[in-house]
Design a protein around this motif. Sequence first.
Motif, PDB file in Angstrom:
ATOM      1  N   LEU A 196       0.978  -1.614   0.291  1.00 46.47           N
ATOM      2  CA  LEU A 196      -0.218  -0.167   0.165  1.00 46.47           C
ATOM      3  C   LEU A 196       1.101   1.179   0.142  1.00 46.47           C
ATOM      4  O   LEU A 196       0.479   2.426  -0.453  1.00 46.47           O
ATOM      5  CB  LEU A 196      -0.552   0.222   1.202  1.00 46.47           C
ATOM      6  N   THR A 197       2.141   1.341   0.975  1.00 50.81           N
ATOM      7  CA  THR A 197       2.803   2.330   1.081  1.00 50.81           C
ATOM      8  C   THR A 197       3.814   2.157   0.441  1.00 50.81           C
ATOM      9  O   THR A 197       4.850   3.388   0.673  1.00 50.81           O
ATOM     10  CB  THR A 197       2.622   2.839   2.671  1.00 50.81           C
ATOM     11  N   ASP A 198       4.343   1.398   0.440  1.00 48.70           N
ATOM     12  CA  ASP A 198       6.481   1.060   0.339  1.00 48.70           C
ATOM     13  C   ASP A 198       6.550   0.772  -0.420  1.00 48.70           C
ATOM     14  O   ASP A 198       8.032   1.227  -0.993  1.00 48.70           O
ATOM     15  CB  ASP A 198       7.155   0.390   1.680  1.00 48.70           C
ATOM     16  N   CYS A 199       6.303   0.244  -1.201  1.00 45.51           N
ATOM     17  CA  CYS A 199       6.803  -0.691  -2.954  1.00 45.51           C
ATOM     18  C   CYS A 199       7.666  -0.005  -3.392  1.00 45.51           C
ATOM     19  O   CYS A 199       6.218   0.200  -4.111  1.00 45.51           O
ATOM     20  CB  CYS A 199       6.117  -2.073  -2.998  1.00 45.51           C
ATOM     21  N   ARG A 206       0.666   2.887  -7.824  1.00 39.53           N
ATOM     22  CA  ARG A 206      -0.108   4.334  -5.990  1.00 39.53           C
ATOM     23  C   ARG A 206      -0.764   5.002  -6.726  1.00 39.53           C
ATOM     24  O   ARG A 206      -1.813   6.037  -6.582  1.00 39.53           O
ATOM     25  CB  ARG A 206       0.800   4.098  -5.519  1.00 39.53           C
ATOM     26  N   GLN A 207      -0.224   5.829  -8.121  1.00 33.21           N
ATOM     27  CA  GLN A 207      -0.676   7.256  -8.632  1.00 33.21           C
ATOM     28  C   GLN A 207      -1.694   6.924  -9.339  1.00 33.21           C
ATOM     29  O   GLN A 207      -2.668   8.310  -9.445  1.00 33.21           O
ATOM     30  CB  GLN A 207       0.663   7.489  -9.549  1.00 33.21           C
ATOM     31  N   LYS A 208      -1.828   6.003  -9.964  1.00 28.50           N
ATOM     32  CA  LYS A 208      -3.215   5.832 -11.214  1.00 28.50           C
ATOM     33  C   LYS A 208      -4.248   5.655  -9.860  1.00 28.50           C
ATOM     34  O   LYS A 208      -5.295   6.238 -10.304  1.00 28.50           O
ATOM     35  CB  LYS A 208      -2.502   4.774 -11.770  1.00 28.50           C
ATOM     36  N   VAL A 209      -4.118   4.805  -9.218  1.00 27.95           N
ATOM     37  CA  VAL A 209      -5.298   4.757  -8.726  1.00 27.95           C
ATOM     38  C   VAL A 209      -5.342   5.058  -6.830  1.00 27.95           C
ATOM     39  O   VAL A 209      -6.800   5.579  -6.807  1.00 27.95           O
ATOM     40  CB  VAL A 209      -5.568   2.804  -7.806  1.00 27.95           C
ATOM     41  N   LEU A 210      -4.661   5.984  -6.558  1.00 30.27           N
ATOM     42  CA  LEU A 210      -5.102   6.218  -5.147  1.00 30.27           C
ATOM     43  C   LEU A 210      -4.171   7.711  -5.329  1.00 30.27           C
ATOM     44  O   LEU A 210      -3.949   9.035  -4.729  1.00 30.27           O
ATOM     45  CB  LEU A 210      -4.368   5.655  -3.972  1.00 30.27           C
ATOM     46  N   ASP A 211      -4.082   8.116  -6.303  1.00 29.97           N
ATOM     47  CA  ASP A 211      -3.604   9.379  -7.151  1.00 29.97           C
ATOM     48  C   ASP A 211      -2.822  10.226  -5.994  1.00 29.97           C
ATOM     49  O   ASP A 211      -2.421  11.702  -5.772  1.00 29.97           O
ATOM     50  CB  ASP A 211      -4.916  10.232  -6.370  1.00 29.97           C
ATOM     51  N   ILE A 220      -4.699   6.761   3.906  1.00 34.45           N
ATOM     52  CA  ILE A 220      -5.352   5.774   2.983  1.00 34.45           C
ATOM     53  C   ILE A 220      -6.547   5.036   4.474  1.00 34.45           C
ATOM     54  O   ILE A 220      -7.814   5.365   3.900  1.00 34.45           O
ATOM     55  CB  ILE A 220      -4.695   4.840   2.803  1.00 34.45           C
ATOM     56  N   ARG A 221      -6.642   5.085   5.106  1.00 36.28           N
ATOM     57  CA  ARG A 221      -7.255   5.057   6.626  1.00 36.28           C
ATOM     58  C   ARG A 221      -8.841   5.934   6.485  1.00 36.28           C
ATOM     59  O   ARG A 221      -9.827   5.428   6.749  1.00 36.28           O
ATOM     60  CB  ARG A 221      -6.612   4.154   7.684  1.00 36.28           C
ATOM     61  N   GLN A 222      -7.911   7.262   6.201  1.00 33.34           N
ATOM     62  CA  GLN A 222      -9.143   8.113   6.755  1.00 33.34           C
ATOM     63  C   GLN A 222      -9.397   9.206   5.686  1.00 33.34           C
ATOM     64  O   GLN A 222     -10.418   9.128   5.434  1.00 33.34           O
ATOM     65  CB  GLN A 222      -8.213   9.514   7.704  1.00 33.34           C
ATOM     66  N   ARG A 228     -11.759   1.881  -3.114  1.00 35.12           N
ATOM     67  CA  ARG A 228     -10.213   2.281  -4.208  1.00 35.12           C
ATOM     68  C   ARG A 228      -9.376   1.847  -3.945  1.00 35.12           C
ATOM     69  O   ARG A 228      -8.278   1.105  -4.689  1.00 35.12           O
ATOM     70  CB  ARG A 228     -10.745   4.096  -4.325  1.00 35.12           C
ATOM     71  N   THR A 229      -9.158   1.843  -2.390  1.00 35.35           N
ATOM     72  CA  THR A 229      -8.256   0.722  -1.570  1.00 35.35           C
ATOM     73  C   THR A 229      -8.156  -0.647  -2.235  1.00 35.35           C
ATOM     74  O   THR A 229      -7.476  -1.203  -2.080  1.00 35.35           O
ATOM     75  CB  THR A 229      -8.247   1.324  -0.031  1.00 35.35           C
ATOM     76  N   ILE A 230     -10.176  -1.282  -2.103  1.00 37.86           N
ATOM     77  CA  ILE A 230     -10.106  -2.301  -2.631  1.00 37.86           C
ATOM     78  C   ILE A 230      -9.683  -2.597  -4.290  1.00 37.86           C
ATOM     79  O   ILE A 230      -8.238  -3.580  -4.048  1.00 37.86           O
ATOM     80  CB  ILE A 230     -11.380  -3.217  -2.399  1.00 37.86           C
ATOM     81  N   ARG A 231      -9.771  -1.479  -4.686  1.00 41.81           N
ATOM     82  CA  ARG A 231      -8.937  -1.208  -6.171  1.00 41.81           C
ATOM     83  C   ARG A 231      -7.561  -1.668  -6.664  1.00 41.81           C
ATOM     84  O   ARG A 231      -7.169  -2.705  -6.992  1.00 41.81           O
ATOM     85  CB  ARG A 231      -9.504  -0.847  -7.083  1.00 41.81           C
ATOM     86  N   PHE A 232      -6.676  -1.086  -5.686  1.00 39.88           N
ATOM     87  CA  PHE A 232      -5.749  -0.993  -5.699  1.00 39.88           C
ATOM     88  C   PHE A 232      -5.124  -2.522  -5.103  1.00 39.88           C
ATOM     89  O   PHE A 232      -3.693  -2.843  -5.579  1.00 39.88           O
ATOM     90  CB  PHE A 232      -5.105   0.234  -4.531  1.00 39.88           C
TER      91      PHE A 232
END
Length: 244
Positions: A196-199, A206-211, A220-222, A228-232
Motif C-alpha cells: 500500500l505505501t512502501d513498495c 499508486r499514482q493511478k488509483v490512489l492519486d 489511506i484509512r482516513q 478505491r483501496t480495494i481496487r488498488f
Amino acid sequence: MAYNLGPEGTVPGAEMFAINQTTKILIDKGTANKKILINCDSQGTIKSLGATVIKSKLTKETYRNLNLLSVFNEVSVRWIPAHKGYEGNALAATLAKRGAQETNETTQIPLPKAAAYAALRRRTRTMPKMTKHMDMMWNEEFGKCLKKLNRRDLRTATHLLTGHGHLNYHMHKLKKVSQNTCQACGEEEETTKHILTDCPRLWQLRQKVLDRMCITIETIRQHIPLRRTIRFYREAVNTLHPRA
C-alpha cells in the motif's frame, strides 16, 4: 442425493439449494400434470421466495425454476416443523449428514452478503494475531461500506483488512512459499502495508488509483474511500501474483 456445501454453507442456503435442485431434477425429467408438494422446515427460506424484492442469485434461480415447473404442474412449497415425523423427514436428515461428511467433492453456493459480513466480524474477533493489523487498517466508517460491497470486493476487503491474503508474508507463514519478501522489489516483507505505501515498484499504480505516489496508512484509512483501496490492493496483488 447428498451434497457437501462447504464450511461457509448456511442452513437457509442449504434449504434453498435443495428446493432448487428438486425443481431442476423434475424439469429435466419433463414432469407434467402432477401435484408436487415440496416440504421445507425453514420459514426464512419460504419467506425469501415470497419477497417483493429478491437480491440473492440462488433465490432468483429457485423462484424462476419453481415458476417454470408450475407451467405444467400444480406446485406448492410448504413449511413443516423439523423432526416431527413427516414423510421423508428422516431420509432428508440422513442425506444431510452424509453430505456434511462427504469431503471429496464440494458444491459451492453463493454466500449471502450478510453471512460473509458476519464471518468477517467473527474472524477478526477470534484471531488475536490480527489485532495489530486491524488496528492499523480499521476505520469505523468501513463497517457501513462493507455491507454494500459485492462478494468479490468483500473477499478482497477481508484480505486487505485482516492481512490474510495471497501476499508472501502470509503465505510464507502457511508454508506455501519459500520466502516472505516482496515479489516486486525484494527489499522488505511483502505485507499489506508494504504494497500500500512502501513498495517502490508500485508507485505508478499508486499514482493511478490512489492519486499519490507516496502515501501513509493513516491517509489511506482516513481519506481514501474503501472501494478505491480495494481496487488498488487487488490490482497490486494481481501484478505481483497473477495466479492468486
